[in-house]
Each structure stands twice: as C-alpha cells, then as structure tokens.
Scaffold this motif. Structure first.
Motif, short mmCIF file in Angstrom:
data_model
loop_
_atom_site.label_atom_id
_atom_site.label_comp_id
_atom_site.label_asym_id
_atom_site.label_seq_id
_atom_site.Cartn_x
_atom_site.Cartn_y
_atom_site.Cartn_z
N SER A 23 0.83 -1.21 0.00
CA SER A 23 0.00 0.00 0.00
C SER A 23 0.86 1.26 0.00
O SER A 23 0.53 2.26 -0.64
CB SER A 23 -0.92 -0.01 1.23
N GLY A 240 -8.51 1.45 1.24
CA GLY A 240 -8.17 2.60 0.42
C GLY A 240 -6.68 2.62 0.14
O GLY A 240 -5.86 2.47 1.06
N SER A 243 -3.71 4.33 2.44
CA SER A 243 -4.21 4.65 3.77
C SER A 243 -3.69 3.63 4.78
O SER A 243 -3.99 2.44 4.68
CB SER A 243 -5.74 4.65 3.79
N GLY A 246 -6.59 2.49 6.92
CA GLY A 246 -7.41 1.65 6.06
C GLY A 246 -6.83 0.27 5.89
O GLY A 246 -7.55 -0.73 5.88
N ARG A 285 -18.15 1.18 -2.77
CA ARG A 285 -17.25 2.33 -2.49
C ARG A 285 -15.90 2.04 -3.13
O ARG A 285 -14.98 1.55 -2.47
CB ARG A 285 -17.12 2.53 -0.99
N GLN A 287 -13.30 3.72 -3.90
CA GLN A 287 -12.09 4.33 -3.34
C GLN A 287 -11.69 3.72 -2.01
O GLN A 287 -10.68 4.09 -1.43
CB GLN A 287 -12.27 5.84 -3.17
N GLY A 288 -12.46 2.76 -1.49
CA GLY A 288 -12.15 2.15 -0.21
C GLY A 288 -12.77 2.92 0.94
O GLY A 288 -13.32 4.01 0.77
N GLY A 291 -10.18 5.79 1.51
CA GLY A 291 -9.91 6.47 0.25
C GLY A 291 -8.56 7.16 0.23
O GLY A 291 -7.76 7.06 1.14
N GLU A 292 -8.32 7.91 -0.84
CA GLU A 292 -7.05 8.60 -1.01
C GLU A 292 -6.87 9.78 -0.08
O GLU A 292 -5.77 10.24 0.15
CB GLU A 292 -6.89 9.08 -2.45
#
Length: 298
Positions: A23, A240, A243, A246, A285, A287-288, A291-292
C-alpha cells in the motif's frame, strides 16, 4: 470461539504487515509492485539459509531484522534499476504504471528461481529452536511467544509507519510526492532518495512478515508470497490505496471474515472471501473505506 478470535488477530497481523508495504509503494509512488510477494518469501528464505549455513541457534529477533534488511535491499534494487528508469522513459504516467506492472511480474520470478535452486524443494523448514517457543494458556486461549510477537510487530509497525507519514518532515515529503512528484522536486524534495526510502520500508515490512509467517507455519514455501498478493489487494481495496488506518482495518476485516468462513462454512470457501470483499467494495465504495484522502489529511 476465543481461540478462533486469537487466530484471526494473528492472521490479520500478518496480512497487515504484508499489505502495508504494498500500500505504501502503491499510494506514494504509484508503483504496483507484484514482486512484493517474492520479496516477502525471500526474506524468510534468506533467514533459512543463514540458519542452515551459520547456526540454527540464532535468536528470532535477529532473524526478523535480517529478513527485513534483505527485503529492503531487494526493493531498493528494484526501484533504482527497474522502476525509476521506466518512470523516466515512459511517455506518461499510465504507460509507466503498465510497464512497471509487467516488469515487476518478471522480477518476481527471480527470487523464486533462486530459492528453488538453493533449496532443491519448494518447501523447507526452519530449525525447531526458532519455531518452537513457550506456550501460554489462559481463559481457554492457547498462544505462543511467537504468535504474541507477530501481533506486537504488526501493531507496532503500523503505529510507527502512521507516525512517520503523518507526524514527521519526511512523511510530509512523502505526501507531497504522492500528490505531484514534479512539484515536489521543484520544492527541493529529494524525490529519488525518498522514493528509494519508501521502497526500502515497503520491502522491510515484507521481509519481516515473511519470516514471521514462515516461523509460525514452520515452513518456507518458494511460492508463499504469490497467494498473499490477492489478500493484499483485498486489504488495500477495503481500506483505500495509501491509507495506513485503512490497511489496518482491511487486514483484520479480511482475517475475521476468513476465520468465520472456516469455522461456519468450511476452508474451501476461505479464498473466495477475498474475491467477494473486493467485488463488494468496488461496487459500493470503489475508493475504499478511507480512500485517497488519508494521504492528504495525514
């Protein structure tokens, strides 16, 4: 049930360490490094070679550090000699990402070939002195020192990485590179050096996770990193890309879902859980969960 809960925590910690590195490189450098699984495996395999050729009595913590260093070195080599030249010569960002994806697939075969050549078998075993640690029993739960170490390393590495990214000057530089590498370079940020450092951290997490998984399962499998890539994608997509919170949430959600599937449905559906979670998150969703924006606000 308490025992299954502990098993899910251990599994989630391993997923977390593996997915954090992927990630990080994906979120900051836009490098989807499919050689991450081979680096994960080779960290454990290098530790196995050391125990075989030097001494089987090397402490576990020394082997974890050694595997992390091996992973970091391999990732930096990839960044300097493969990924960076591709980025510099590619026509645009999309072409660079596609070329890096293909190059990382080819690079992933090299550690596997080396491991198979040295071991002459797909699966080898670490010394019993490393894998057999004291076992503790309380409240119906059985857990070993090794498993406690896995949980602690997973949590501490996550907190340390979150602190580095969100609270230090180097972390601010990383977030700038993630947003716009060219602007970061104009601002005086050493993009090449920070990129190599990012890949080093990514590889170190993979190498350490590989050794801990090998010690927990008492086996070093030349192809062990390949099936974990799918799990890492599920974790990253759930949380995401880029993240850190995340990734932590995604790792434990996936681990608990798989553990529940094994207990209530059967082990044959365990891997299908990862696919199902990816599909659901992409539909609901994309983007997770975080997200970013985790990189922007960290």
């Amino acid at each position: 049930m308490l025992g299954q809960f502990v098993n899910a925590i251990i599994l989630g910690s391993l997923y977390l360490m593996f997915a954090l590195g992927l990630s990080l490189s994906w979120g900051v450098l836009k490098v989807l490094n499919l050689a991450h699984g081979s680096i994960f495996m080779f960290g454990a395999f290098s530790a196995y070679i050391v125990t075989r050729e030097v001494s089987p009595d090397i402490p576990l913590w020394v082997l974890v550090i050694f595997a992390a260093v091996i992973g970091a070195v391999l990732s930096v080599i990839l960044q300097i000699f493969v990924f960076r030249p591709i980025m510099q010569r590619a026509a645009d960002q999309h072409a660079a990402e596609l070329a890096i994806l293909i190059a990382s697939i080819g690079a992933s075969l090299i550690p596997i070939a080396v491991a198979l050549n040295f071991a002459r078998a797909e699966v080898v075993n670490l010394p019993m002195e490393i894998t057999q640690t004291p076992i503790h029993k309380f409240a119906g739960i059985t857990i070993s020192d090794l498993q406690i170490t896995i949980i602690l390393v997973g949590i501490l590495s996550t907190l340390a990485l979150w602190w580095w990214v969100s609270r230090t000057q180097g972390g601010r530089a990383l977030r700038t590179i993630a947003q716009d590498p060219k602007t970061a370079e104009l601002l005086g940020i050493p993009v090449a050096r920070m990129s190599a450092l990012t890949m080093a951290v990514s590889g170190a997490l993979a190498g350490a996770a590989g050794l801990l998984l090998a010690a927990n399962s008492n086996a070093v499998d030349a192809h062990s990193g390949e099936h974990l890539l799918l799990k890492a994608f599920a974790v990253i997509i759930l949380g995401g890309v880029g993240s850190i919170p995340g990734a932590a949430l995604g790792a434990f959600v996936l681990a608990f879902a798989e553990t529940a599937a094994v207990v209530f449905v059967g082990g044959s559906l365990r891997d299908a859980i990862a696919f199902a979670l990816i599909l659901v998150v992409l539909l609901v969703r994309p983007q997770g969960i975080f997200g970013e924006k985790a990189w922007k606000r960290a």
